[in-house]
Design a protein around this motif. Structure first.
Motif, PDB file in Angstrom:
ATOM      1  N   HIS A 185       0.827  -1.211   0.000  1.00  0.00           N
ATOM      2  CA  HIS A 185       0.000   0.000   0.000  1.00  0.00           C
ATOM      3  C   HIS A 185       0.865   1.266   0.000  1.00  0.00           C
ATOM      4  O   HIS A 185       1.689   1.481   0.880  1.00  0.00           O
ATOM      5  CB  HIS A 185      -0.932   0.012   1.211  1.00  0.00           C
ATOM      6  N   GLY A 186       0.664   2.090  -1.032  1.00  0.00           N
ATOM      7  CA  GLY A 186       1.411   3.331  -1.156  1.00  0.00           C
ATOM      8  C   GLY A 186       2.746   3.196  -1.867  1.00  0.00           C
ATOM      9  O   GLY A 186       3.421   4.205  -2.110  1.00  0.00           O
ATOM     10  N   PHE A 187       3.133   1.947  -2.223  1.00  0.00           N
ATOM     11  CA  PHE A 187       4.445   1.730  -2.838  1.00  0.00           C
ATOM     12  C   PHE A 187       4.351   1.100  -4.232  1.00  0.00           C
ATOM     13  O   PHE A 187       5.383   0.818  -4.838  1.00  0.00           O
ATOM     14  CB  PHE A 187       5.314   0.835  -1.945  1.00  0.00           C
ATOM     15  N   ASN A 188       3.154   0.869  -4.716  1.00  0.00           N
ATOM     16  CA  ASN A 188       3.013   0.284  -6.057  1.00  0.00           C
ATOM     17  C   ASN A 188       1.971   1.095  -6.833  1.00  0.00           C
ATOM     18  O   ASN A 188       0.970   0.570  -7.308  1.00  0.00           O
ATOM     19  CB  ASN A 188       2.587  -1.192  -5.974  1.00  0.00           C
ATOM     20  N   ILE A 189       2.229   2.372  -6.959  1.00  0.00           N
ATOM     21  CA  ILE A 189       1.303   3.314  -7.578  1.00  0.00           C
ATOM     22  C   ILE A 189       1.607   3.418  -9.067  1.00  0.00           C
ATOM     23  O   ILE A 189       2.762   3.621  -9.462  1.00  0.00           O
ATOM     24  CB  ILE A 189       1.394   4.690  -6.897  1.00  0.00           C
ATOM     25  N   ILE A 190       0.604   3.280  -9.877  1.00  0.00           N
ATOM     26  CA  ILE A 190       0.788   3.093 -11.314  1.00  0.00           C
ATOM     27  C   ILE A 190       1.618   4.194 -11.965  1.00  0.00           C
ATOM     28  O   ILE A 190       2.525   3.913 -12.750  1.00  0.00           O
ATOM     29  CB  ILE A 190      -0.588   2.930 -12.013  1.00  0.00           C
ATOM     30  N   ASN A 191       1.334   5.457 -11.665  1.00  0.00           N
ATOM     31  CA  ASN A 191       2.042   6.544 -12.353  1.00  0.00           C
ATOM     32  C   ASN A 191       3.413   6.840 -11.730  1.00  0.00           C
ATOM     33  O   ASN A 191       4.143   7.684 -12.226  1.00  0.00           O
ATOM     34  CB  ASN A 191       1.191   7.814 -12.414  1.00  0.00           C
ATOM     35  N   GLN A 192       3.763   6.133 -10.654  1.00  0.00           N
ATOM     36  CA  GLN A 192       5.114   6.209 -10.117  1.00  0.00           C
ATOM     37  C   GLN A 192       5.987   5.061 -10.624  1.00  0.00           C
ATOM     38  O   GLN A 192       7.200   5.185 -10.700  1.00  0.00           O
ATOM     39  CB  GLN A 192       5.087   6.197  -8.584  1.00  0.00           C
ATOM     40  N   GLN A 193       5.341   3.964 -10.970  1.00  0.00           N
ATOM     41  CA  GLN A 193       6.078   2.772 -11.398  1.00  0.00           C
ATOM     42  C   GLN A 193       6.204   2.669 -12.923  1.00  0.00           C
ATOM     43  O   GLN A 193       7.174   2.092 -13.424  1.00  0.00           O
ATOM     44  CB  GLN A 193       5.385   1.508 -10.870  1.00  0.00           C
ATOM     45  N   TYR A 194       5.222   3.191 -13.646  1.00  0.00           N
ATOM     46  CA  TYR A 194       5.184   3.001 -15.101  1.00  0.00           C
ATOM     47  C   TYR A 194       5.092   4.337 -15.827  1.00  0.00           C
ATOM     48  O   TYR A 194       4.595   5.329 -15.277  1.00  0.00           O
ATOM     49  CB  TYR A 194       4.005   2.099 -15.493  1.00  0.00           C
ATOM     50  N   ARG A 195       5.529   4.318 -17.094  1.00  0.00           N
ATOM     51  CA  ARG A 195       5.538   5.528 -17.913  1.00  0.00           C
ATOM     52  C   ARG A 195       4.581   5.435 -19.103  1.00  0.00           C
ATOM     53  O   ARG A 195       4.170   6.469 -19.630  1.00  0.00           O
ATOM     54  CB  ARG A 195       6.955   5.796 -18.416  1.00  0.00           C
ATOM     55  N   ARG A 196       4.300   4.234 -19.541  1.00  0.00           N
ATOM     56  CA  ARG A 196       3.394   4.082 -20.677  1.00  0.00           C
ATOM     57  C   ARG A 196       2.672   2.743 -20.589  1.00  0.00           C
ATOM     58  O   ARG A 196       3.121   1.799 -19.924  1.00  0.00           O
ATOM     59  CB  ARG A 196       4.123   4.155 -22.018  1.00  0.00           C
ATOM     60  N   ALA A 197       1.527   2.682 -21.266  1.00  0.00           N
ATOM     61  CA  ALA A 197       0.763   1.448 -21.441  1.00  0.00           C
ATOM     62  C   ALA A 197      -0.234   1.705 -22.558  1.00  0.00           C
ATOM     63  O   ALA A 197      -0.658   2.849 -22.778  1.00  0.00           O
ATOM     64  CB  ALA A 197       0.041   1.047 -20.157  1.00  0.00           C
ATOM     65  N   ASP A 198      -0.614   0.662 -23.270  1.00  0.00           N
ATOM     66  CA  ASP A 198      -1.623   0.802 -24.316  1.00  0.00           C
ATOM     67  C   ASP A 198      -3.035   0.702 -23.751  1.00  0.00           C
ATOM     68  O   ASP A 198      -3.979   1.223 -24.330  1.00  0.00           O
ATOM     69  CB  ASP A 198      -1.400  -0.262 -25.396  1.00  0.00           C
ATOM     70  N   CYS A 199      -3.175   0.013 -22.637  1.00  0.00           N
ATOM     71  CA  CYS A 199      -4.437   0.023 -21.889  1.00  0.00           C
ATOM     72  C   CYS A 199      -4.116  -0.316 -20.445  1.00  0.00           C
ATOM     73  O   CYS A 199      -3.107  -0.957 -20.150  1.00  0.00           O
ATOM     74  CB  CYS A 199      -5.464  -0.950 -22.475  1.00  0.00           C
ATOM     75  N   PHE A 200      -4.966   0.148 -19.531  1.00  0.00           N
ATOM     76  CA  PHE A 200      -4.756  -0.165 -18.121  1.00  0.00           C
ATOM     77  C   PHE A 200      -6.087  -0.156 -17.393  1.00  0.00           C
ATOM     78  O   PHE A 200      -7.077   0.420 -17.856  1.00  0.00           O
ATOM     79  CB  PHE A 200      -3.762   0.799 -17.458  1.00  0.00           C
ATOM     80  N   SER A 201      -6.079  -0.803 -16.230  1.00  0.00           N
ATOM     81  CA  SER A 201      -7.278  -0.903 -15.400  1.00  0.00           C
ATOM     82  C   SER A 201      -6.899  -0.600 -13.957  1.00  0.00           C
ATOM     83  O   SER A 201      -5.873  -1.070 -13.464  1.00  0.00           O
ATOM     84  CB  SER A 201      -7.873  -2.316 -15.503  1.00  0.00           C
ATOM     85  N   LEU A 202      -7.718   0.213 -13.299  1.00  0.00           N
ATOM     86  CA  LEU A 202      -7.509   0.588 -11.897  1.00  0.00           C
ATOM     87  C   LEU A 202      -8.808   0.416 -11.122  1.00  0.00           C
ATOM     88  O   LEU A 202      -9.898   0.494 -11.697  1.00  0.00           O
ATOM     89  CB  LEU A 202      -7.098   2.062 -11.778  1.00  0.00           C
ATOM     90  N   ASP A 203      -8.691   0.235  -9.809  1.00  0.00           N
ATOM     91  CA  ASP A 203      -9.869   0.379  -8.973  1.00  0.00           C
ATOM     92  C   ASP A 203      -9.831   1.767  -8.332  1.00  0.00           C
ATOM     93  O   ASP A 203      -8.886   2.540  -8.527  1.00  0.00           O
ATOM     94  CB  ASP A 203      -9.983  -0.743  -7.928  1.00  0.00           C
ATOM     95  N   GLU A 204     -10.844   2.100  -7.565  1.00  0.00           N
ATOM     96  CA  GLU A 204     -10.970   3.465  -7.062  1.00  0.00           C
ATOM     97  C   GLU A 204      -9.836   3.839  -6.107  1.00  0.00           C
ATOM     98  O   GLU A 204      -9.294   4.950  -6.166  1.00  0.00           O
ATOM     99  CB  GLU A 204     -12.324   3.647  -6.364  1.00  0.00           C
TER     100      GLU A 204
END
Length: 512
Positions: free
Chosen positions: A372-391
């Motif tokens: 929790h708080g250490f695997n945040i999508i926009n901190q870990q990754y720079r690009r993707a062709d599609c992605f899915s998140l929960d709230e």
């Protein structure tokens, strides 16, 4: 009332054996018979003309796979409606999803199906071949009949409130572009894709106890152990979902060498698709949930969880082996599906490599109690062709509590240069975005929840396939929701999403 006509499934073999012994010709029809209409009556009357005794076997409501709101009428109503017809001699409710067991119970001389089943390819479940084999095994023959055809599903969709108005409106609009057969063709195209699944392998262990109360001294919950099962979770669950839609799928992950781990992996992962690294210095991830056994149709009650997981990232030598495996297999696929649970497989170099070389990159970067708080999508990754998140994952990414969900998702989509993005908001809605298209919103398709564990993975798995095929935003979101609707009716990851059930549910909802 017609009590003599409606007989229990357990009594059926004996009843019909006596009739056969008396020289009677048995004719059987099988189905859901959710709304008895003129087409059914013509079908049943034509069937009765072929023999002495007409037996109608009916799929019990628990086993009907026609999507949300189905069956509209319960078991007693459907059975009584059929028993009221003069041409029907017996009605049997069948506690199985298909007809094979019903055929074995009746052993008909003649088994009748509608003319639409003469071509087995038209049956999305594939059950008609099993039906024919079962009938012939017991010495019977199959006849295709029906001079007048109506659709119960179409009548119910148009004139009954099977689902909330918002879902009905969504499906009506989608059906204008994707009627049932076109919808089916879109899903069948998934089989052409070569997919590489990359991510943390997790074994979900469900330990069932009977809660006895509180201990007298420490006031903690006391439970009596009942049973335990191990399920394929994490990226292994994503792999299993996708494999039901395309056979050309491989899995890269990490596992330890503990006793039994290899056997468990082989149970879920055939050798030709297995790219999992077995490392002695790595602890196989197990997430154990202690819970009460699921009640009939009720949500699983979880008491607490224990994680078996390394406290540090995998050793550098292991990370290098992961990189070499990725380098070798990334060029072989059309779609790379990353299920990043934040447990160490997707280290910095692995993330950069996938971003650089994946032909189409589908990303699910998850938040859980361990990261929790250490695997945040926009901190870990720079690009993707599609992605899915929960709230919760979206709120962590934007670092604000009160937001416009569609706007923040659009901001993330643009930042990643993604063609598609989805936000799943549990029981509220799923928001789907596609570059160049207006956003869409769809309520959950299933309100009867058994277990939400794995539902997001199921949504992501199918939505990623839809995105790679370039399907419209509304259809891709609908497909993901159909997968999620199946998953919440399954305990954890005990079984993967069924393609035939997804097709049957989707085609039913789009039949207007």
């Amino acid at each position: 009332m017609h009590p003599g006509k409606i007989i229990p499934f357990a009594d059926a073999p004996g009843v019909f054996a006596q009739l056969r012994a008396a020289g009677k010709t048995l004719v059987q029809c099988h189905g859901t018979f959710d709304l008895v209409h003129p087409g059914h009556i013509y079908h049943l009357e034509e069937a009765k003309e072929l023999g002495d005794v007409l037996v109608v076997t009916v799929t019990a409501e628990k086993f009907v796979n026609k999507g949300p709101g189905r069956p509209y009428f319960n078991d007693p109503v459907r059975a009584r409606s059929l028993a009221a017809l003069a041409c029907v001699d017996y009605v049997v409710l069948v506690p199985h999803p298909a007809a094979v067991e019903a055929i074995a119970a009746v052993r008909p001389h003649i088994y009748c199906k509608g003319r639409e089943y003469e071509n087995p390819a038209s049956d999305v479940t594939g059950n008609i071949r099993d039906d024919v084999a079962a009938v012939e095994k017991h010495g019977g023959q199959v006849r295709y009949i029906g001079s007048v055809v109506f659709s119960s599903t179409k009548l119910l969709n148009r004139h009954f409130d099977l689902v909330p108005a918002a879902i009905k409106d969504f499906c009506q609009r989608l059906a204008q572009e994707f009627p049932p057969e076109k919808f089916r063709a879109a899903v069948e195209d998934f089989s052409k894709l070569r997919v590489l699944v990359v991510g943390d392998i997790i074994f979900d262990r469900y330990s069932y106890v009977k809660v006895q109360g509180l201990t007298s001294k420490n006031r903690i919950i006391s439970g009596r152990y009942l049973d335990e099962e191990t399920q394929a979770g994490g990226s292994l669950a994503v792999y299993r979902h996708i494999r039901n839609f395309t056979s050309k799928v491989k899995l890269i992950g990490l596992a330890g060498t503990e006793a039994g781990t290899g056997e468990t992996l082989r149970e879920f992962l055939p050798p030709e698709n297995d790219l999992v690294l077995r490392e002695e210095a790595f602890t196989t991830i197990i997430k154990q949930r202690v819970c009460e056994p699921p009640g009939e149709g009720k949500e699983v009650s979880k008491l607490f969880a224990v994680n078996y997981i390394d406290g540090e990232p995998p050793e550098r030598v292991i990370q290098e082996r992961v990189l070499r495996t990725l380098e070798k297999h990334l060029p072989e696929c059309d779609l790379v599906v990353v299920a990043d649970f934040g447990h160490g497989l997707m280290a910095e170099e692995a993330r950069r490599l996938v971003e650089a070389k994946a032909p189409f990159f589908a990303l699910n970067c998850q938040t859980n109690s361990n990261n929790h708080g250490f695997n945040i999508i926009n901190q870990q990754y720079r690009r993707a062709d599609c992605f899915s998140l929960d709230e919760q994952e979206l709120l962590l990414a934007v670092a604000r509590r009160h937001i416009s969900h569609p706007q923040e998702m659009e901001n993330l989509r643009a930042r990643f240069g993604a063609a598609y993005a989805w936000l799943t908001r549990g029981a509220v809605e799923t928001i789907g975005l596609r570059e160049g298209s207006p956003p869409c919103s769809l309520m959950p398709l299933e309100a009867r929840i058994v277990d939400t564990v794995g539902a997001g993975d199921a949504f992501f798995s199918v939505a990623a396939l839809a995105a790679k095929c370039g399907l419209p935003n509304a259809l891709a979101t609908f497909l993901g929701q159909l997968a999620g609707a199946q998953a919440v009716r399954i305990v954890g990851n005990t079984e993967p999403i069924s393609k035939s059930v997804l097709l049957k549910s989707g085609m039913s909802l789009l039949n207007y």
